[in-house]
Motif scaffolding. Structure first.
Motif, PDB file in Angstrom:
ATOM      1  N   LEU A  26       0.814  -1.211   0.000  1.00  0.00           N
ATOM      2  CA  LEU A  26       0.000   0.000   0.000  1.00  0.00           C
ATOM      3  C   LEU A  26       0.851   1.266   0.000  1.00  0.00           C
ATOM      4  O   LEU A  26       0.343   2.350  -0.235  1.00  0.00           O
ATOM      5  CB  LEU A  26      -0.976   0.013   1.175  1.00  0.00           C
ATOM      6  CG  LEU A  26      -2.228  -0.825   0.976  1.00  0.00           C
ATOM      7  CD1 LEU A  26      -3.095  -0.818   2.220  1.00  0.00           C
ATOM      8  CD2 LEU A  26      -3.031  -0.341  -0.221  1.00  0.00           C
ATOM      9  N   GLY A  31      -0.227  -0.037  -5.394  1.00  0.00           N
ATOM     10  CA  GLY A  31      -0.991  -0.654  -4.308  1.00  0.00           C
ATOM     11  C   GLY A  31      -0.877  -2.163  -4.263  1.00  0.00           C
ATOM     12  O   GLY A  31       0.143  -2.736  -4.640  1.00  0.00           O
ATOM     13  N   PHE A  70      -5.525   0.831  -3.960  1.00  0.00           N
ATOM     14  CA  PHE A  70      -4.460   1.785  -3.672  1.00  0.00           C
ATOM     15  C   PHE A  70      -5.073   3.058  -3.105  1.00  0.00           C
ATOM     16  O   PHE A  70      -6.290   3.265  -3.176  1.00  0.00           O
ATOM     17  CB  PHE A  70      -3.623   2.069  -4.919  1.00  0.00           C
ATOM     18  CG  PHE A  70      -4.438   2.459  -6.125  1.00  0.00           C
ATOM     19  CD1 PHE A  70      -4.685   3.786  -6.406  1.00  0.00           C
ATOM     20  CD2 PHE A  70      -4.945   1.485  -6.973  1.00  0.00           C
ATOM     21  CE1 PHE A  70      -5.448   4.142  -7.512  1.00  0.00           C
ATOM     22  CE2 PHE A  70      -5.696   1.831  -8.083  1.00  0.00           C
ATOM     23  CZ  PHE A  70      -5.953   3.164  -8.352  1.00  0.00           C
TER      24      PHE A  70
END
Length: 87
Positions: A26, A31, A70
């Motif tokens: 993250l 992400g 993300f």
């Protein structure tokens, strides 16, 4: 001594590996790759953390696109607290 540290790394519990993946992934622009995550850990993250992730998406802190989740620019500002809740 170095060998001992490497040996300990290999002994990490699955929960720790999952937390590490969430924490580090993250923090990247792309992400978490949800398909790769599911393959590696046998967990559907979107199902496992369904309410929290859905809430962050609806509040504009996260996006889900092309099987990735993300942070949005708004979410980056509070990313540490979000990551803490997801791990």
């Amino acid at each position: 001594l170095i060998y001992d540290n490497l040996h300990e790394m290999k002994k990490q519990k699955p929960e720790d590996l999952i937390s590490d993946c969430i924490f580090t992934s993250l923090r990247t622009a792309s992400g978490i790759d949800l398909i790769k995550f599911s393959k590696n850990y046998g967990i559907d993250l979107m199902e496992y953390k369904k309410e929290k992730i859905a809430s962050y998406i609806s509040d504009g802190f996260m996006l889900e696109k092309a099987n990735h989740i993300f942070f949005t620019p708004k979410g980056i500002d509070i990313s540490n607290s979000i990551i803490t809740e997801l791990i």
